[in-house]
Design a protein around this motif. Structure first.
Motif, PDB file in Angstrom:
ATOM      1  N   ILE A 247       4.576   3.568  -8.848  1.00 38.79           N
ATOM      2  CA  ILE A 247       4.349   4.898  -8.264  1.00 38.79           C
ATOM      3  C   ILE A 247       3.228   4.833  -7.237  1.00 38.79           C
ATOM      4  O   ILE A 247       3.339   5.392  -6.135  1.00 38.79           O
ATOM      5  N   ASN A 248       2.143   4.157  -7.586  1.00 40.73           N
ATOM      6  CA  ASN A 248       1.006   4.063  -6.668  1.00 40.73           C
ATOM      7  C   ASN A 248       1.408   3.474  -5.324  1.00 40.73           C
ATOM      8  O   ASN A 248       0.948   3.927  -4.264  1.00 40.73           O
ATOM      9  N   SER A 249       2.257   2.448  -5.356  1.00 40.51           N
ATOM     10  CA  SER A 249       2.653   1.786  -4.111  1.00 40.51           C
ATOM     11  C   SER A 249       3.430   2.729  -3.211  1.00 40.51           C
ATOM     12  O   SER A 249       3.261   2.725  -1.987  1.00 40.51           O
ATOM     13  N   LYS A 250       4.278   3.549  -3.812  1.00 37.30           N
ATOM     14  CA  LYS A 250       5.036   4.530  -3.010  1.00 37.30           C
ATOM     15  C   LYS A 250       4.110   5.633  -2.490  1.00 37.30           C
ATOM     16  O   LYS A 250       4.291   6.127  -1.371  1.00 37.30           O
ATOM     17  N   LEU A 251       3.133   6.028  -3.288  1.00 41.28           N
ATOM     18  CA  LEU A 251       2.169   7.017  -2.826  1.00 41.28           C
ATOM     19  C   LEU A 251       1.383   6.494  -1.631  1.00 41.28           C
ATOM     20  O   LEU A 251       1.122   7.225  -0.668  1.00 41.28           O
ATOM     21  N   GLU A 252       1.010   5.223  -1.679  1.00 44.06           N
ATOM     22  CA  GLU A 252       0.240   4.644  -0.572  1.00 44.06           C
ATOM     23  C   GLU A 252       1.060   4.598   0.714  1.00 44.06           C
ATOM     24  O   GLU A 252       0.511   4.732   1.814  1.00 44.06           O
ATOM     25  N   GLU A 253       2.368   4.411   0.594  1.00 44.59           N
ATOM     26  CA  GLU A 253       3.222   4.410   1.783  1.00 44.59           C
ATOM     27  C   GLU A 253       3.169   5.752   2.495  1.00 44.59           C
ATOM     28  O   GLU A 253       3.269   5.824   3.721  1.00 44.59           O
ATOM     29  N   ASN A 254       3.005   6.830   1.727  1.00 48.32           N
ATOM     30  CA  ASN A 254       2.978   8.183   2.301  1.00 48.32           C
ATOM     31  C   ASN A 254       1.582   8.631   2.698  1.00 48.32           C
ATOM     32  O   ASN A 254       1.436   9.549   3.518  1.00 48.32           O
ATOM     33  N   ASN A 255       0.569   8.025   2.099  1.00 50.74           N
ATOM     34  CA  ASN A 255      -0.805   8.442   2.376  1.00 50.74           C
ATOM     35  C   ASN A 255      -1.723   7.224   2.310  1.00 50.74           C
ATOM     36  O   ASN A 255      -2.005   6.700   1.237  1.00 50.74           O
ATOM     37  N   LYS A 256      -2.174   6.770   3.452  1.00 52.91           N
ATOM     38  CA  LYS A 256      -3.011   5.568   3.515  1.00 52.91           C
ATOM     39  C   LYS A 256      -4.413   5.819   2.965  1.00 52.91           C
ATOM     40  O   LYS A 256      -5.102   4.893   2.563  1.00 52.91           O
ATOM     41  N   ASN A 257      -4.847   7.077   2.973  1.00 43.38           N
ATOM     42  CA  ASN A 257      -6.195   7.409   2.508  1.00 43.38           C
ATOM     43  C   ASN A 257      -6.167   7.871   1.055  1.00 43.38           C
ATOM     44  O   ASN A 257      -6.530   9.004   0.735  1.00 43.38           O
TER      45      ASN A 257
END
Length: 475
Positions: A247-257
């Motif tokens: 989940i974290n990896s997909k979240l990072e794709e949408n929000n770099k910060n």
């Protein structure tokens, strides 16, 4: 100067010692009582707490009765009674659970202005300080010089994942990581996820595999939808759901910060309570906050980093540094290592770890070399995200069936581990090590020297590297 001892005394209990707003140590109680997730304070640790000076004792309990805890731990010992007469005792209860997750997140001091999102299994089981609807499941705070409560929802995203995982893995608790790993082997199903528990999960168990995949898929979809409105904000994500690296990896794709707190579970609550008490005066920037350990191992000899790098080409080596990393992952302070260039690396590590067939090991990589192996520069010091490995030349383990890899990036802030990886790179031409937490099957991570000796006596492990002393223990 204020000296604070903060104790969280429910599941995943922990202790934080603060002197003049500086964290002297933060440790998990099960590292000493040796019962996973258990909040009991061992006698050795209680004796250690008695010896340290403090004028504030913070006790946080989510489910237990506060007077019972005080009586059972302290009131049977006169010297403790005498000591407690001289300190202020501060009690916090279950109404502040997500608030303390938020203050734990604040202690990392990642942004000037941001949202803190907390998702876990249940949070408080009682009416919270913000309402009497039901227990917490998802909470959002805003921070801009001060913390402001923004909203609470009751979608139970973490609770659903927890409930089905527990059932899937044989009605055992804290199995969400196993479900996440198994999900990579399944496909989407429309069938009910309320399945019969398993003692073991075989490769042929299509129902279990598809259940795990569907649960992971649906949870990812719901979490990503929840975060959509925060796409343009700085975010700190904490709470148990933040353990899910997929989940974290997909979240990072949408929000770099976005920052994923490594103290996201309840093993960060004592830190959050202390930071709340100090009005957010506590700041941390590292994870190796364990109580310093003596490095006077017997039967060791002097070694060099080159010798250890060469051993790692063929055999697993435990690394033991004075201060342990806290959280759920070994990060080069209490880790079991081997080079991924060893063709038998998975089998040799798993002779010790005895992990299920579907659970991959992780890779530590020199931060400056990540782009050559993962196709982009990566910053993942706490192993909180997964990335696809692009270059698998001479790498035989450390990634999952879909080539995703839980990566730890290592720089000179972890000097001894960094130096070892640099030498491994020279020796193998690969700047990585297979890295798994230093614990035997079903047991708590190694914390003390005694734990380490027991580990090597009860496993096939032959080598312990003690880098701060330039020593090698050979079985």
């Amino acid at each position: 100067m204020t000296k604070i001892l903060s104790l969280y005394l429910d599941h995943d209990g922990c202790a934080t010692y603060v002197d003049n707003n500086k964290v002297i140590f933060h440790t998990q109680l099960d590292r000493y009582n040796k019962i996973k997730h258990c909040p009991f304070i061992s006698k050795d640790l209680l004796d250690y707490f008695y010896e340290i000076p403090f004028d504030k004792l913070i006790i946080t309990c989510q489910f237990w009765d506060y007077p019972t805890i005080i009586n059972s731990i302290f009131h049977t010992n006169k010297r403790w009674l005498d000591k407690l007469q001289k300190v202020e005792i501060v009690q916090y209860g279950n109404q502040e659970h997500h608030l303390f997750h938020a203050y734990e997140a604040l202690s990392w001091n990642k942004f000037n202005k941001y949202k803190i999102v907390i998702m876990d299994g249940s949070g408080s089981s009682q009416p919270t300080m913000y309402g009497k609807k039901e227990f917490e499941t998802e909470t959002v705070y805003s921070y801009n010089n001060k913390l402001t409560f923004e909203k609470r929802t009751f979608q139970k995203l973490g609770k659903k994942y927890q409930k089905i995982s527990d059932r899937l893995m044989g009605d055992c608790w804290f199995t969400e990581g196993k479900t996440m790993a198994l999900s990579l082997y399944g496909k989407y199903t429309n069938k009910s996820l309320e399945i019969e528990p398993r003692q073991t999960i075989k490769k042929t168990d299509k129902v279990a595999r598809d259940t795990a995949y569907t649960l992971q898929f649906c949870t990812e979809k719901d979490v990503l939808w929840f975060f959509k409105e925060y796409k343009n904000y700085n975010i700190v994500f904490t709470g148990g759901v933040a353990q899910n690296v997929l989940i974290n990896s997909k979240l990072e794709e949408n929000n770099k910060n976005i920052f994923f707190s490594p103290f996201n579970g309840d093993f960060g609550i004592s830190l959050g309570a202390a930071n709340y008490y100090t009005n957010n005066k506590i700041k941390i920037d590292n994870i190796n906050l364990g109580i310093p350990q003596k490095l006077d191992f017997k039967n060791t000899r002097k070694t060099t980093v080159n010798e250890v790098a060469n051993i790692l080409k063929k055999e697993p080596v435990a690394i033991f540094q004075s201060r342990s990393e806290q959280g759920q992952r070994g990060l080069g302070y209490r880790s079991l290592l081997i080079s991924p260039t060893c063709k038998q690396s998975f089998n040799k590590i798993n002779e010790i770890k005895k992990r299920e067939w579907y659970r991959p090991f992780s890779l530590s990589c020199l931060k400056e070399e990540t782009s050559k192996w993962f196709g982009k520069e990566i910053d993942s010091p706490y192993m909180m995200k997964a990335y696809k490995i692009k270059n698998k030349k001479n790498i035989y383990t450390g990634y999952a069936v879909d080539d995703s890899c839980r990566v730890q990036t290592v720089d000179q802030t972890n000097k001894h581990y960094y130096d070892l990886l640099k030498e491994v790179y020279k020796v193998t031409k690969v700047p990585m090590l297979v890295n798994t937490s230093l614990n035997l099957p079903g047991e708590v991570l190694v914390e003390t020297k005694k734990d380490m000796i027991n580990f090597i006596k009860n496993s096939k492990l032959k080598y312990i590297y003690i880098p701060e002393a330039n020593q090698l223990y050979v079985k």
